[in-house]
Design an enzyme around this catalytic site. Structure first.
Site, PDB file in Angstrom:
ATOM      1  N   GLU A 181      38.633 -49.276 -26.384  1.00 10.32           N
ATOM      2  CA  GLU A 181      37.391 -49.363 -27.156  1.00 10.32           C
ATOM      3  C   GLU A 181      36.148 -49.308 -26.272  1.00 10.32           C
ATOM      4  O   GLU A 181      35.118 -49.901 -26.578  1.00 10.32           O
ATOM      5  CB  GLU A 181      37.443 -50.616 -28.037  1.00 10.32           C
ATOM      6  CG  GLU A 181      38.580 -50.498 -29.053  1.00 10.32           C
ATOM      7  CD  GLU A 181      38.688 -51.656 -30.034  1.00 10.32           C
ATOM      8  OE1 GLU A 181      37.873 -52.594 -29.945  1.00 10.32           O
ATOM      9  OE2 GLU A 181      39.607 -51.613 -30.873  1.00 10.32           O
ATOM     10  N   ASN A 203      31.006 -53.206 -22.188  1.00 10.17           N
ATOM     11  CA  ASN A 203      31.731 -52.486 -23.225  1.00 10.17           C
ATOM     12  C   ASN A 203      32.815 -53.392 -23.770  1.00 10.17           C
ATOM     13  O   ASN A 203      32.535 -54.363 -24.438  1.00 10.17           O
ATOM     14  CB  ASN A 203      32.308 -51.191 -22.654  1.00 10.17           C
ATOM     15  CG  ASN A 203      31.265 -50.097 -22.618  1.00 10.17           C
ATOM     16  OD1 ASN A 203      30.543 -49.921 -23.578  1.00 10.17           O
ATOM     17  ND2 ASN A 203      31.184 -49.393 -21.533  1.00 10.17           N
ATOM     18  N   HIS A 422      46.315 -56.096 -45.369  1.00 14.47           N
ATOM     19  CA  HIS A 422      45.851 -56.235 -43.986  1.00 14.47           C
ATOM     20  C   HIS A 422      46.766 -57.191 -43.232  1.00 14.47           C
ATOM     21  O   HIS A 422      46.975 -58.322 -43.672  1.00 14.47           O
ATOM     22  CB  HIS A 422      44.414 -56.778 -43.948  1.00 14.47           C
ATOM     23  CG  HIS A 422      43.851 -56.819 -42.561  1.00 14.47           C
ATOM     24  ND1 HIS A 422      43.141 -57.896 -42.072  1.00 14.47           N
ATOM     25  CD2 HIS A 422      43.906 -55.924 -41.543  1.00 14.47           C
ATOM     26  CE1 HIS A 422      42.773 -57.644 -40.824  1.00 14.47           C
ATOM     27  NE2 HIS A 422      43.215 -56.461 -40.488  1.00 14.47           N
ATOM     28  N   HIS A 423      47.331 -56.715 -42.133  1.00 12.76           N
ATOM     29  CA  HIS A 423      48.143 -57.560 -41.256  1.00 12.76           C
ATOM     30  C   HIS A 423      47.483 -57.633 -39.881  1.00 12.76           C
ATOM     31  O   HIS A 423      47.749 -56.782 -39.023  1.00 12.76           O
ATOM     32  CB  HIS A 423      49.554 -56.982 -41.068  1.00 12.76           C
ATOM     33  CG  HIS A 423      50.418 -57.084 -42.287  1.00 12.76           C
ATOM     34  ND1 HIS A 423      51.577 -56.356 -42.417  1.00 12.76           N
ATOM     35  CD2 HIS A 423      50.314 -57.837 -43.412  1.00 12.76           C
ATOM     36  CE1 HIS A 423      52.144 -56.655 -43.589  1.00 12.76           C
ATOM     37  NE2 HIS A 423      51.393 -57.540 -44.209  1.00 12.76           N
ATOM     38  N   HIS A 492      45.394 -50.514 -36.094  1.00 12.29           N
ATOM     39  CA  HIS A 492      44.224 -50.764 -35.226  1.00 12.29           C
ATOM     40  C   HIS A 492      44.690 -51.452 -33.941  1.00 12.29           C
ATOM     41  O   HIS A 492      45.626 -52.237 -33.966  1.00 12.29           O
ATOM     42  CB  HIS A 492      43.199 -51.635 -35.948  1.00 12.29           C
ATOM     43  CG  HIS A 492      42.318 -50.848 -36.863  1.00 12.29           C
ATOM     44  ND1 HIS A 492      40.947 -50.992 -36.897  1.00 12.29           N
ATOM     45  CD2 HIS A 492      42.615 -49.884 -37.763  1.00 12.29           C
ATOM     46  CE1 HIS A 492      40.446 -50.149 -37.775  1.00 12.29           C
ATOM     47  NE2 HIS A 492      41.431 -49.483 -38.333  1.00 12.29           N
ATOM     48  N   GLU A 493      44.031 -51.135 -32.849  1.00 14.64           N
ATOM     49  CA  GLU A 493      44.347 -51.643 -31.512  1.00 14.64           C
ATOM     50  C   GLU A 493      45.743 -51.251 -31.035  1.00 14.64           C
ATOM     51  O   GLU A 493      46.184 -51.674 -29.968  1.00 14.64           O
ATOM     52  CB  GLU A 493      44.172 -53.172 -31.393  1.00 14.64           C
ATOM     53  CG  GLU A 493      42.742 -53.644 -31.546  1.00 14.64           C
ATOM     54  CD  GLU A 493      42.374 -53.914 -32.998  1.00 14.64           C
ATOM     55  OE1 GLU A 493      43.273 -54.258 -33.781  1.00 14.64           O
ATOM     56  OE2 GLU A 493      41.193 -53.755 -33.333  1.00 14.64           O
ATOM     57  N   GLU A 511      43.156 -46.685 -35.260  1.00 15.45           N
ATOM     58  CA  GLU A 511      41.825 -46.872 -34.697  1.00 15.45           C
ATOM     59  C   GLU A 511      41.906 -46.358 -33.256  1.00 15.45           C
ATOM     60  O   GLU A 511      41.627 -45.201 -32.994  1.00 15.45           O
ATOM     61  CB  GLU A 511      41.422 -48.338 -34.766  1.00 15.45           C
ATOM     62  CG  GLU A 511      40.025 -48.579 -34.267  1.00 15.45           C
ATOM     63  CD  GLU A 511      39.769 -50.050 -34.026  1.00 15.45           C
ATOM     64  OE1 GLU A 511      40.610 -50.724 -33.399  1.00 15.45           O
ATOM     65  OE2 GLU A 511      38.720 -50.535 -34.458  1.00 15.45           O
ATOM     66  N   GLU A 517      32.907 -50.300 -36.174  1.00 11.60           N
ATOM     67  CA  GLU A 517      32.696 -51.747 -36.035  1.00 11.60           C
ATOM     68  C   GLU A 517      31.740 -52.070 -34.884  1.00 11.60           C
ATOM     69  O   GLU A 517      30.977 -53.029 -34.957  1.00 11.60           O
ATOM     70  CB  GLU A 517      34.028 -52.485 -35.865  1.00 11.60           C
ATOM     71  CG  GLU A 517      34.796 -52.087 -34.621  1.00 11.60           C
ATOM     72  CD  GLU A 517      36.117 -52.844 -34.449  1.00 11.60           C
ATOM     73  OE1 GLU A 517      36.416 -53.739 -35.245  1.00 11.60           O
ATOM     74  OE2 GLU A 517      36.847 -52.518 -33.499  1.00 11.60           O
TER      75      GLU A 517
HETATM   76  C1  NOJ Z   1      39.583 -55.282 -35.289  1.00 15.71           C
HETATM   77  C2  NOJ Z   1      39.698 -54.149 -36.236  1.00 15.71           C
HETATM   78  O1  NOJ Z   1      39.345 -52.944 -35.617  1.00 15.71           O
HETATM   79  C3  NOJ Z   1      38.808 -54.442 -37.413  1.00 15.71           C
HETATM   80  O2  NOJ Z   1      38.775 -53.341 -38.298  1.00 15.71           O
HETATM   81  C4  NOJ Z   1      39.303 -55.678 -38.086  1.00 15.71           C
HETATM   82  O3  NOJ Z   1      38.460 -55.998 -39.156  1.00 15.71           O
HETATM   83  C5  NOJ Z   1      39.328 -56.854 -37.111  1.00 15.71           C
HETATM   84  N1  NOJ Z   1      40.020 -56.487 -35.928  1.00 15.71           N
HETATM   85  C6  NOJ Z   1      40.019 -58.057 -37.709  1.00 15.71           C
HETATM   86  O4  NOJ Z   1      41.365 -57.781 -37.918  1.00 15.71           O
HETATM   87 CA    CA Z   2      39.184 -52.618 -33.097  1.00 11.22          CA
END
Ligand code: NOJ
Ligand code: CA
Length: 713
Positions: A181, A203, A422-423, A492-493, A511, A517
């Site tokens: 990121e 960053n 969402h997990h 994500h991540e 992501e 974000e």
């Molecule tokens: C990082 C994710 O990129 C974001 O979309 C999410 O809302 C937060 N983590 C919490 O899970």
């Molecule tokens: Ca993220």
């Protein structure tokens, strides 16, 4: 194609004699050459003194100079030298396949292949290197056939070199085992070392592993105008590759992500490495259109894909990211969750995922034709998701008391809308795997068909990294399990994609880069979205979450002074320039209700395509795409530029002959500017044909979006 492992016959028969002869002959260099189907790329393979090397040229120009191949192994002889070539196979391949979703209706997979089998005299081990030369680049991988002398082994480091022909301009991210990121840095390769510190500071929170370590996809441009992209494809049961730069010689060498004890891969034969990919062209747009990474992945084995569908969604999300509402239900801190009875604890009054509010989003989604509503912060544990107990914090099946999972899903489905699960695992993959079956059963029970996963924070088991082999296996395990439950995944991540969505088309998003974000955490550079399609998106679609119309974050949370580094019109363009079958309208309904004219583009834009054209592109400066909606005659154009601003000359010759289209042009107003006047936009309509030439300006940090609908439709 079959390969004979003749050298492993136990008796000293004719086969063994043949092998010995090959080994002797192999000590002298044997060069091989393969050209791309159109003849413009040339790959050479050569054993130089027993060391495998390759070289790649494009229209006679050096892309990769002679570079070594091989792997350093732990506690045993490495697979780097002492080889002789004992077999060679070539073939041509040409197929056209139909993706479940994508940027075009069909994809051509056309290459010439060379597979060389190498035998190490000292160890009697065999390794194969397979090269595929496409018109748009090269893929190659190591293959380790099953054999008595190479059963299990541990990789100390992969030593694949990419010897570049010059000090290219690079669009780079610091190498890192745990985050992707960062903001992209644009510099010459020779400047990487000097810029590394500032590239890391301010960053993301992690630090890079070396002053010249880089992530892939790495986008390069040579002084003589060659565009080169280096990445990997089909990352399965192997650790993710970074690149180490020798800034004297301009040689990049692979650097794999280590596991908790520093090992870089545990391999049991038979096994293959991921493909190492080099996409090359003298036109920037060809890099964006390349399907090489997807093509190097295996076709899907899913028999039924009818449950996989592109998704346009809104979400109870940006309000948490900006700090307007919270994921957590209470203000408790550092708690041991299993001892908490939420019904007895005072709510904090800011919990976003409450019944009434979620219903507002469902109503908004239904009213405007969205497929789904993402709801984060619905489940217990957010009070301590970063805390000491994170290995036990989430069970993925227990809603907060103000989130009625049954009623909300019933309500949504009665309006033809789905809630997206969402997990957030907070990096505890051990905990997630512990609960995975029950979590997916829970989703099936209530009618969820998609999950957004998240891996924020240090990985548990501690010491593991987001991109090591164990985590790669975890992400793929989740995809397979999800498929068994007919669940689509947006990770994500998780590790940056490598085209695996061809094999697992339920991977509809990732992501794995700096998304929207960050506009709430200090901001993205104005040129960010002119780079991402050349870097991160080469591996697969990104859940970038565009559509922010209220560019001042303080409008939602007075404490937050961040702003979105984009004009409003560009936010529309991103639905076309940032390809994804999963697209979010990320802003709040209250804001969209104030700009329903601009919001119309988000409602209209397709999320699945029959055809894609790049009208103009230059990494870091501008990108203009035109895409044809799947199964329809409408086209959509999106353009985004950097902080300089720009005027495009749009050639509409891709439109169907003899047809008239109504163009609705959503553009920056003359005085728009991403910092000074981001919300100034203008919308105009005009009738066009394929002969029309349009001139359209992008404000600094701006963009434009155009819908082209056949007249009379
Ligand atoms: C990082 C994710 O990129 C974001 O979309 C999410 O809302 C937060 N983590 C919490 O899970
Ligand atoms: Ca993220």
């Amino acid at each position: 194609m079959m390969h004979r492992a003749t050298s492993f016959l136990p008796s000293f028969g004719p086969a063994r004699l043949l092998t010995l002869l090959c080994l002797l002959l192999g000590l002298t260099a044997r060069a091989e050459e393969v050209k791309s189907p159109n003849g413009q790329l040339t790959l050479n393979f050569d054993l130089q003194g027993g060391v495998p090397t390759y070289r790649l040229r494009y229209k006679g120009r050096e892309v990769i100079k002679t570079s070594k191949l091989g792997l350093e192994l732990k506690k045993t002889t490495s697979l780097q030298s002492g080889f002789a070539q004992t077999d060679k196979q070539t073939r041509s391949f040409d197929e056209t396949w139909t993706p479940v979703w994508g940027e075009s209706k069909t994809i051509r997979n056309h290459y010439n292949e060379l597979a060389v089998t190498l035998t190490q005299a000292e160890t009697q081990r065999t390794m194969r290197i397979r090269f595929r030369v496409f018109d748009d680049g090269l893929g190659f991988r190591y293959e380790f056939p099953r054999q008595p002398k190479l059963d299990y082994f541990t990789i100390k480091e992969e030593r694949t070199e990419f010897a570049l022909a010059g000090d290219h301009k690079a669009f780079w991210l610091p190498g890192d085992y745990d985050t992707q990121e960062y903001s992209t840095v644009t510099s010459k390769l020779s400047e990487v070392r000097g810029l590394m510190k500032s590239a890391v500071t301010g960053n993301a929170s992690q630090t890079t592993f070396s002053p010249t370590g880089l992530q892939t996809p790495l986008m390069l441009k040579s002084a003589d105008g060659l565009y080169i992209n280096i990445h990997e494809a089909a990352l399965i049961d192997y650790s993710c590759m970074h690149l180490e730069l020798d800034d004297k010689t301009m040689v990049l060498t692979s650097h794999l992500t280590p596991d908790a004890v520093g090992d870089k891969g545990l391999i049991q034969t038979p096994a293959n490495s991921p493909w190492r990919t080099v996409i090359v062209s003298d036109k920037a747009g060809d890099i964006l259109l390349s399907k090489l990474v997807l093509n190097l992945n295996e076709p899907t084995k899913f028999k039924d894909v009818s449950w996989i569908k592109p998704v346009k969604y809104v979400g109870v999300w940006w309000e948490m990211i900006t700090g307007k509402s919270t994921w957590s239900y209470t203000n408790m801190d550092n708690i041991k969750l299993d001892s908490v009875d939420y019904r007895k604890v005072k709510p904090n009054g800011t919990h976003g995922a409450n019944n009434a509010h979620v219903k507002e989003y469902i109503d908004f989604a239904a009213q405007h034709g969205f497929d789904a509503v993402l709801v984060e912060g619905w489940n217990t544990g957010w009070e301590d998701w970063f805390g000491k107990h994170k290995d036990y914090v989430f069970d993925f099946v227990t809603p907060y008391p103000d989130f009625d999972v049954q009623e909300l899903n019933r309500y949504a489905q009665s309006k033809n809308v789905r809630i997206i699960m969402h997990h957030e695992t907070s990096g505890s993959v051990r905990n997630y795997e512990r609960h995975l079956d029950s979590a997916f059963q829970f989703m099936n029970k209530y009618g969820y068909n998609a999950v957004k996963t998240g891996y924020v924070g240090d990985i548990v088991p501690l010491g593991h990294h987001h991109y090591d082999q164990w985590l790669i296996n975890h992400y793929n395990f989740v995809l397979e399990k999800a498929a068994q439950h007919h669940i689509m995944v947006n990770g994500h991540e998780a590790v940056r994609p490598t085209g695996l969505a061809r094999t697992y088309p339920n991977l509809i998003g990732n992501e794995a880069a700096r998304g929207t974000e960050y506009e709430s955490f200090g901001g993205n550079n104005a040129d960010h979205t002119t780079i991402l399609p050349f870097t991160r998106l080469i591996g697969g679609p990104m859940d970038y979450t565009p559509g922010i119309f209220q560019t001042k974050v303080s409008a939602y949370n007075p404490q937050n002074t961040s702003f979105v580094h984009s004009t409003l019109a560009r936010q529309l363009a991103l639905y076309v320039t940032m390809y994804s079958p999963l697209q979010m309208a990320a802003d709040l309904p209250e804001t969209y209700n104030q700009h329903l004219d601009a919001f119309q583009f988000i409602k209209d834009v397709a999320v699945d395509w029959d055809d894609t054209k790049v009208l103009e592109a230059e990494p870091g400066d501008y990108i203009t795409y035109a895409r044809k909606a799947k199964g329809k005659s409408s086209w959509f154009i999106g353009s985004t530029c950097d902080e300089q601003g720009r005027t495009s000359a749009i050639d509409l010759s891709f439109l169907e002959p003899g047809k008239k289209y109504v163009a609705t042009i959503y553009a920056d107003a003359p005085d728009a500017h991403y910092e000074k006047n981001p919300q100034a936009y203008q919308i105009r309509k005009q009738t066009v044909t394929r002969k029309t030439k349009l001139t359209q300006r992008c404000a600094p940090g701006g963009g434009y979006a155009i819908s082209l609908v056949e007249a009379g439709r």
